[in-house]
Design a protein around this motif. Structure first.
Motif, PDB file in Angstrom:
ATOM      1  N   THR A 129       3.109 -18.777   2.197  1.00  0.00           N
ATOM      2  CA  THR A 129       3.357 -17.982   3.334  1.00  0.00           C
ATOM      3  C   THR A 129       2.827 -18.334   4.391  1.00  0.00           C
ATOM      4  N   VAL A 130       1.452 -19.027   4.217  1.00  0.00           N
ATOM      5  CA  VAL A 130       0.844 -19.396   5.578  1.00  0.00           C
ATOM      6  C   VAL A 130       1.525 -20.648   6.077  1.00  0.00           C
ATOM      7  N   MET A 131       1.962 -21.416   5.232  1.00  0.00           N
ATOM      8  CA  MET A 131       2.784 -22.668   5.593  1.00  0.00           C
ATOM      9  C   MET A 131       3.807 -22.488   6.492  1.00  0.00           C
ATOM     10  N   GLY A 132       4.455 -21.289   5.928  1.00  0.00           N
ATOM     11  CA  GLY A 132       5.753 -20.652   6.771  1.00  0.00           C
ATOM     12  C   GLY A 132       5.242 -20.054   7.985  1.00  0.00           C
ATOM     13  N   MET A 133       4.373 -19.564   8.150  1.00  0.00           N
ATOM     14  CA  MET A 133       3.790 -18.988   9.408  1.00  0.00           C
ATOM     15  C   MET A 133       3.485 -19.939  10.419  1.00  0.00           C
ATOM     16  N   ALA A 134       2.832 -21.125   9.951  1.00  0.00           N
ATOM     17  CA  ALA A 134       2.430 -22.213  10.719  1.00  0.00           C
ATOM     18  C   ALA A 134       3.501 -22.887  11.405  1.00  0.00           C
TER      19      ALA A 134
ATOM     20  N   LEU B 294       6.307  -8.709  -0.333  1.00  0.00           N
ATOM     21  CA  LEU B 294       7.557  -8.371   0.004  1.00  0.00           C
ATOM     22  C   LEU B 294       7.925  -8.098   1.370  1.00  0.00           C
ATOM     23  N   ILE B 295       6.730  -7.665   2.152  1.00  0.00           N
ATOM     24  CA  ILE B 295       6.923  -7.399   3.551  1.00  0.00           C
ATOM     25  C   ILE B 295       7.035  -8.725   4.435  1.00  0.00           C
ATOM     26  N   VAL B 296       6.966  -9.884   3.742  1.00  0.00           N
ATOM     27  CA  VAL B 296       7.438 -11.112   4.348  1.00  0.00           C
ATOM     28  C   VAL B 296       9.006 -11.097   4.577  1.00  0.00           C
ATOM     29  N   SER B 297       9.671 -10.325   3.753  1.00  0.00           N
ATOM     30  CA  SER B 297      11.151  -9.976   4.048  1.00  0.00           C
ATOM     31  C   SER B 297      11.486  -9.494   5.524  1.00  0.00           C
ATOM     32  N   GLU B 298      10.654  -8.455   5.944  1.00  0.00           N
ATOM     33  CA  GLU B 298      10.510  -7.906   7.237  1.00  0.00           C
ATOM     34  C   GLU B 298      10.452  -8.948   8.341  1.00  0.00           C
ATOM     35  N   THR B 299       9.752  -9.864   8.134  1.00  0.00           N
ATOM     36  CA  THR B 299       9.679 -10.814   9.169  1.00  0.00           C
ATOM     37  C   THR B 299      10.771 -11.890   9.220  1.00  0.00           C
ATOM     38  N   VAL B 300      11.394 -12.311   8.023  1.00  0.00           N
ATOM     39  CA  VAL B 300      12.636 -12.894   7.952  1.00  0.00           C
ATOM     40  C   VAL B 300      13.694 -12.289   8.824  1.00  0.00           C
ATOM     41  N   PHE B 301      13.962 -10.928   8.307  1.00  0.00           N
ATOM     42  CA  PHE B 301      15.019 -10.352   8.615  1.00  0.00           C
ATOM     43  C   PHE B 301      14.750 -10.282  10.232  1.00  0.00           C
TER      44      PHE B 301
END
Length: 327
Positions: free
Chosen positions: A155-160, A284-291
């Motif tokens: 998740t951190v790598m994806g955000m970076a 699972l809230i990461v899906s909010e960021t993706v969407f």
């Protein structure tokens, strides 16, 4: 209350229907699907202020939650006509009002201010840190930290990657007061929602007699009531709003986000909160960021860059790693 949500929330569902991976229990599978569904609806909120640019963040927040409150009240009255319980106790009503400020009106007001200050991309990324805080603060006692590391790192790598890929898009804002004010609003919004997520989960576990739909209705009505003083205090006069260009679009945006990104997402999130630990539900809230990012790309009519696609892949991989850690 809607029969579908009542049935899914109140009874076990066949494992073949809800299991998203072999080895998941029916309850866990349902919770994961519900959490991902909530993220898909929540992602709509990131483009709503961009779709109604002639209206302030207060107008959008108030309109969204007035719509949510109205829908919730109608559903409560419908349930009452079916001789079901619809009214909370005074203590339950107080909890609904307090939590609705944290996770509904207060959170979305701060998010709208951030989006209108800096655009959608930066606030989406700041809000994207919510899963990290939820994982760190909501880890079950028996789960080893080393099992959470893969999901956290992905998740951190994806955000970076996403921050690096979109940094050039912030050039118009620069590093001035507007940028840092937007970061401040987005940070407060993230903190507000993390606190809401933890407290809401605890309340649901302490009150199993209140199902997810009933709680969403109470929260929706509380949010609608809370939206009224916000609008009266800082919103635009009604006649001015009606005369403003794009009023029809504004009403449509408030209606769609009030029902989808507020009420439906709330029911789904309550279902996920009952079935999953705070750390897994938070991941699972990461899906909010993706969407939210995908909706933003669609609205702006351009494809994500290769690095942005890779970031989304890392976000999804982080979710899968977290699910494996919690099995």
């Amino acid at each position: 209350m809607l029969p579908f949500f009542d049935r899914v929330d109140g009874a076990a569902v066949n494992a073949s229907v809800v299991s998203v991976r072999p080895g998941l229990s029916p309850g866990m599978g349902t919770g994961i699907l519900a959490g991902l569904g909530a993220g898909a609806f929540w992602g709509m909120a990131f483009v709503a202020p961009l779709m109604a640019p002639n209206f302030s963040s207060v107008d959008i927040t108030a309109g969204r939650y007035l719509a949510c409150g109205l829908v919730s009240l109608l559903l409560m009255l419908w349930s009452g006509a079916r001789r079901q319980r619809i009214w909370p106790t005074w203590r339950q009503a107080g909890a609904a009002l307090w939590l609705s400020v944290l996770g509904y009106t207060g959170y979305y007001l701060l998010l709208s201010l951030a989006i209108q200050t800096t655009g959608a991309t930066l606030p989406v990324l700041v809000i994207g840190t919510i899963p990290l805080w939820m994982m760190l603060l909501g880890k079950p006692e028996g789960l080893l930290w080393r099992k959470l590391v893969p999901g956290l790192l992905l998740t951190v790598m994806g955000m970076a990657l996403m921050m690096h890929a979109t940094a050039s898009g912030l050039g118009a804002v620069g590093a001035g007061a507007d940028l840092w004010l937007g970061v401040f609003y987005a940070g407060l919004a993230a903190a507000s929602w993390v606190l809401f997520g933890l407290l809401n989960k605890r309340w649901l576990h302490q009150h199993p007699e209140v199902n997810s739909t009933m709680w969403a209705n109470w929260m929706g009505v509380a949010a609608g009531l809370g939206a009224v003083p916000i609008w009266l205090w800082a919103g635009s006069p009604l006649q001015i709003m009606v005369d403003r260009d794009g009023f029809g679009t504004y009403v449509l945006v408030c209606g769609i986000t009030g029902v989808g990104a507020a009420w439906v997402a709330s029911v789904l999130w309550n279902m996920a909160s009952r079935r999953l630990s705070a750390s897994l539900a938070g991941q699972l809230i990461v899906s909010e960021t993706v969407f939210g990012l995908l909706y933003g790309f669609v609205w702006n009519a351009h494809w994500p860059a290769a690095m942005q696609w890779l970031a989304c892949v890392l976000f999804v991989a982080g979710i899968l790693a977290s699910i494996k850690a919690h099995r």
